[in-house]
Design an enzyme around this catalytic site. Structure first.
Site, PDB file in Angstrom:
ATOM      1  N   HIS A 100      24.975  21.024  75.825  1.00 33.74           N
ATOM      2  CA  HIS A 100      24.701  22.382  76.315  1.00 33.74           C
ATOM      3  C   HIS A 100      23.353  22.462  77.040  1.00 33.74           C
ATOM      4  O   HIS A 100      22.409  21.748  76.717  1.00 33.74           O
ATOM      5  CB  HIS A 100      24.714  23.364  75.140  1.00 33.74           C
ATOM      6  CG  HIS A 100      26.053  23.487  74.483  1.00 33.74           C
ATOM      7  ND1 HIS A 100      27.022  24.354  74.925  1.00 33.74           N
ATOM      8  CD2 HIS A 100      26.595  22.822  73.433  1.00 33.74           C
ATOM      9  CE1 HIS A 100      28.101  24.226  74.167  1.00 33.74           C
ATOM     10  NE2 HIS A 100      27.867  23.303  73.251  1.00 33.74           N
ATOM     11  N   HIS A 124      28.844  32.905  74.143  1.00 35.97           N
ATOM     12  CA  HIS A 124      28.815  31.633  73.430  1.00 35.97           C
ATOM     13  C   HIS A 124      27.488  31.446  72.701  1.00 35.97           C
ATOM     14  O   HIS A 124      26.694  30.560  73.014  1.00 35.97           O
ATOM     15  CB  HIS A 124      29.031  30.475  74.418  1.00 35.97           C
ATOM     16  CG  HIS A 124      29.623  29.249  73.784  1.00 35.97           C
ATOM     17  ND1 HIS A 124      28.887  28.391  73.008  1.00 35.97           N
ATOM     18  CD2 HIS A 124      30.878  28.748  73.814  1.00 35.97           C
ATOM     19  CE1 HIS A 124      29.671  27.402  72.597  1.00 35.97           C
ATOM     20  NE2 HIS A 124      30.882  27.590  73.063  1.00 35.97           N
ATOM     21  N   HIS A 129      29.465  18.485  80.504  1.00 30.19           N
ATOM     22  CA  HIS A 129      29.531  18.897  79.108  1.00 30.19           C
ATOM     23  C   HIS A 129      29.835  17.658  78.261  1.00 30.19           C
ATOM     24  O   HIS A 129      30.049  16.569  78.807  1.00 30.19           O
ATOM     25  CB  HIS A 129      30.614  19.981  78.938  1.00 30.19           C
ATOM     26  CG  HIS A 129      30.610  20.643  77.596  1.00 30.19           C
ATOM     27  ND1 HIS A 129      29.457  20.976  76.938  1.00 30.19           N
ATOM     28  CD2 HIS A 129      31.633  21.017  76.762  1.00 30.19           C
ATOM     29  CE1 HIS A 129      29.775  21.547  75.770  1.00 30.19           C
ATOM     30  NE2 HIS A 129      31.072  21.577  75.650  1.00 30.19           N
ATOM     31  N   ASP A 165      26.753  30.384  78.944  1.00 30.30           N
ATOM     32  CA  ASP A 165      26.628  29.670  77.660  1.00 30.30           C
ATOM     33  C   ASP A 165      25.214  29.790  77.074  1.00 30.30           C
ATOM     34  O   ASP A 165      24.243  29.380  77.696  1.00 30.30           O
ATOM     35  CB  ASP A 165      26.968  28.202  77.964  1.00 30.30           C
ATOM     36  CG  ASP A 165      26.795  27.246  76.799  1.00 30.30           C
ATOM     37  OD1 ASP A 165      26.453  27.693  75.693  1.00 30.30           O
ATOM     38  OD2 ASP A 165      27.018  26.031  77.020  1.00 30.30           O
TER      39      ASP A 165
END
Lengths: 554, 554
Positions: free
Chosen positions: B367, B389, B140, B194
């Protein structure tokens, strides 16, 4: 610069260092020509402001010199200030048919009559005082857009207008390569060119490619299709209508500005609508879903637009059902990204399939990318170059592009609104400055909202207001009523009674101290209240509401 | 669902339908685990609001059940609400080293002590009541990020955390493919993943590719280089430091949050700084320009940031000179586009060369794009899938992606904050709703700014306020003083004296009429003043200021 050499001045009054409120003054001797007269939408911090227009002090001071206003096309950033300017200065306006029709509609809305509108068409020539103006066909996201060649005793000024180069335009009206090239061959003194897309490499795609993408989406759609775009993008509207017809769908228009523009464009012959294709929204909603297309406003997520109301489930006639397809055939203007995203989100929530910016091909820009900008410079071969219509970084990048093409750095002017660029046949220079800037329009007020009002609105927006009122005895200064405290936008009063009581106590203390010290001057008392109360509230809440003490005397 | 079957509930309290304020509750029987505790920045119309945090009513009501808060990484949208939540509920917090250090700094800032912070590392296992939590290394844009596997009596819940898959991470710590695959092989009940970049096809590029682009720009730079990025992007900072060192440049840090994070990261060993490379800003400005690199805050154009102040010529130590290079190694967060563009524009104006979003390679996202999201699903092979998310459209698109990979539509839950998702080993369903929403923080006030206060602030921002004060005789209701009118944020008072005088006249008329009709009820008098004055002002100005009549009695 030789004393006796003839000179011409170019004075941008808007459109430099910004995208919007385009306005250029060309002055030769005591004759002035104005090109475009646009508005810009307010910045976030311009609370309550509706639109922003150029400061036209210079035009007002030289009003007798003005031969006319030439408008290159009908977008708001080129025509939006006309109602305000024409109210002050009654001069003729020149433009193409669609452009004038849009101006006419705008003037009517503002209740202005008696304006002299003169229609021209591409390749027309106009003699205005010492200026000879030629109109040159360019491609753009609104029909009937032109660039200009202004022939002056000093030399020819070419203004690109807003342009792209579309080899396959929807209306068949191709960019006038010959005219631009001919001007270049004959010799051009200055080129002013559109910088909007200078950060994009390559060529801007043809409007026609959007048709292919829309065709694909509409062909596959199982239910109703809603397409949104800028109302003024007649060619986009035309393509949607043609595709709808091809797939045996009827079309209805939603949203006031879209209805207006479609009516004007259809009336003037800019839209080719197969008979029976266009129906009223009331009629359309009774058709089977797979027979219906709606063209609507709202491509920028504007909260009052048809699409936004549809997305929020607040539209009187149209309700989204699963199976509906929505196509947002536009990019968000910088600053509108979140509004558009919110619209898309709500449409998804209602069950629609949404095609938006993430999907390739459903929108193309109306402005030239780098290769087209180069082509413009190569065609026109100007001695001097002035990038216009762009934020500062774009002007700089456009200047560099021109340099790469061989225009000497000293012949390129990255200017600011209000700067006077003076050119002879051989030389160019910055020769002073005239008033230029932003005039804020709020409701009927033009220019009456300034820094003080905006500063107050900002503080009010941030932490609200707290008003302290008290009535004093005129004779001896004793308190007859109050202090009372009223607040708005500061805290939820019902849950803050204790805080406000305590605040009142602080005010009383201030007043007692003032009395002790025999302070009777109101402004000193008020300053003390503001000071003590401000500190107290900040300590308790970390907020700084506006504190407004009001004292009355009886 | 069988009466006797064991069940587990997943309750998102934030992060669904939005990017921010992430918070997920996992409940089994009377045991609760909380994952993440983030904030979100206010919408434009939330005037004066500093941050927004999740509504934790559900946690407060069940506080005795909470075993702890697990934090996946140190970004604000995952840790930002901790100071507010921990003030109400004293539970242990679990996270990796860097994450805890950032939390610690934040708690100190808020003056919170005594919080139990427990450090874990990837592949650690934690037993918390009926839950067994495993920490899984992911890639990340901040170091030390983890995903989670929460083993419960009903089955295993996998939470991706914020992730991408970087095969060549700067710190060499690769995504834990084995662990995710092993979990998939053993059987996973629910995957929460995510959704931020679900709209992007392909793979997100490695952080290392940014290094190549930065290397190229810094190598060629003739003068000083200023790089801005998110302070928490340690790997980006590391790359800039390494490249600076390679080209024999010294590095200084500008901006409070950047200084803080660099200090923490360096202390904990997350930054490898060659000795002598890092110097104070005061020292750096005396070096030759081509020996200097500044790493600064301001990648979002924040008006208080170091870069913004540098761009505006307002920084105490750093002034831009032609030849300087500025690299904005970040993308604007939606809503910040105009602020960033303004910063870039001013930097260009000062003569800097600016590399920003238009320039490829100087930033990559943290991401996962579509192919990585597919990989996550394929590795974990969950029975049920819950996209998290993301804004609503992203959740929908992520759900479709999962369907394409063979997860049945009925096993995918696009949920809303507050919905209770209940799972047995075989079935999932929405089983009710708990309180969830936004709590606005303004200064020290948590939740005391609600709809009324915001509505008032909006009206005040739009057209300002007009206060009408008068003092009446308590006994007979006659006017003793006033009416006086005070306005703020409405018009520029000096140029509107006539308007305000006329407004006063209208108020007098209202009062006379009330007297004639024997109306002595204050609220009726006030309503009449508001009504008449509102109409008058709208007619004259097309503005609707807040009208606030205040009556005092003596």
């Amino acid at each position: 610069m030789g004393e006796n050499e003839q000179r011409i001045s170019l004075i941008p009054l808007g459109g430099l260092g910004e995208i919007g409120k385009n306005m250029l003054v060309i002055r030769y001797g005591n004759s002035i020509l104005v090109i475009d007269c646009g508005l810009i939408f307010p910045e976030d911090e311009m609370f309550g402001v509706d639109v922003v227009i150029p400061d036209i002090t210079y035009l007002l001071e030289n009003r007798h010199m003005i031969k006319g206003i030439i408008v290159t096309h009908g977008h708001e950033d080129h025509i939006g200030a006309l109602p305000y300017v024409l109210r002050e200065i009654n001069v003729p306006v020149y433009g193409t048919k669609l452009t004038l029709a849009l101006i006419q509609a705008k003037l009517k809305e503002y209740g202005l009559s008696g304006v002299r509108l003169h229609q021209v068409k591409p390749r027309d020539t106009l003699k205005l005082g010492p200026f000879r103006v030629e109109f040159l066909r360019v491609s753009h996201s609104i029909a009937d857009s032109v660039g200009l060649a202004v022939h002056t005793p000093v030399g020819t000024i070419v203004h690109s207008g807003d342009f792209k180069i579309d080899h396959t335009p929807i209306d068949g009206e191709v960019f006038d390569f010959y005219k631009f090239a001919q001007l270049g061959e004959q010799g051009v003194l200055v080129l002013l060119s559109d910088s909007t897309n200078v950060e994009r490499p390559g060529f801007t795609m043809s409007e026609r490619t959007v048709g292919n993408a829309l065709d694909e989406v509409i062909r596959q759609a199982k239910g109703r299709v809603i397409v949104t775009s800028f109302a003024s993008n007649i060619h986009r509207v035309q393509q949607v209508i043609s595709i709808a017809h091809k797939y045996n769908r009827k079309v209805a228009i939603a949203g006031r500005s879209m209805v207006n523009v479609v009516n004007i464009a259809a009336e003037l012959g800019y839209l080719n609508i197969p008979p029976g294709t266009l129906v009223e929204l009331d009629e359309l909603i009774h058709l089977p879903k797979n027979r219906a297309v709606i063209i609507s406003t709202g491509s920028q997520g504007e909260p009052m637009s048809a699409l936004f109301r549809i997305a929020m489930g607040e539209h009187r006639q149209v309700e989204i059902v699963p199976g509906d397809t929505v196509i947002i055939s536009a990019l968000p203007i910088p600053g509108n990204e979140k509004l558009v995203a919110r619209t898309v989100d709500h449409l998804f929530k209602q069950g629609a399939d949404v095609y938006h910016e993430a999907v390739a091909g459903i929108h193309v820009s109306g402005h030239a990318s780098q290769e087209e900008l180069k082509l413009m410079i190569s065609l026109v071969k100007p001695r001097f170059f002035v990038p216009v219509h762009g934020e500062y970084r774009m002007l700089i990048k456009h200047a560099r592009l021109a340099q790469e093409l061989g225009i000497p750095e000293g012949n390129i002017f990255v200017a600011e609104n209000g700067q006077v660029l003076e050119f002879t046949r051989h030389k160019g220079q910055v020769a002073g400055r005239v008033p230029a800037g932003r005039v804020l329009v709020d409701g009927l007020g033009v220019g009456d909202v300034g820094n003080i009002v905006l500063r107050d609105r900002k503080q009010l927006a941030q932490d609200g207001i707290l008003i302290v009122v008290l009535t004093l005895n005129k004779d001896n200064g004793t308190i007859l009523a109050g202090p009372d405290i009223v607040s708005r936008g500061f805290v939820y009063v019902r849950e803050a009674e204790e805080l406000l009581e305590e605040a009142k106590g602080r005010v009383r203390q201030v007043l007692e101290k003032c009395e002790e010290r025999k302070i009777t001057d109101w402004s000193t008392i008020k300053a003390n209240i503001r000071d003590i109360l401000g500190k107290f509230l900040y300590e308790k809440t970390r907020r700084r509401p506006m504190i407004l003490p009001i004292i009355m005397e009886v």
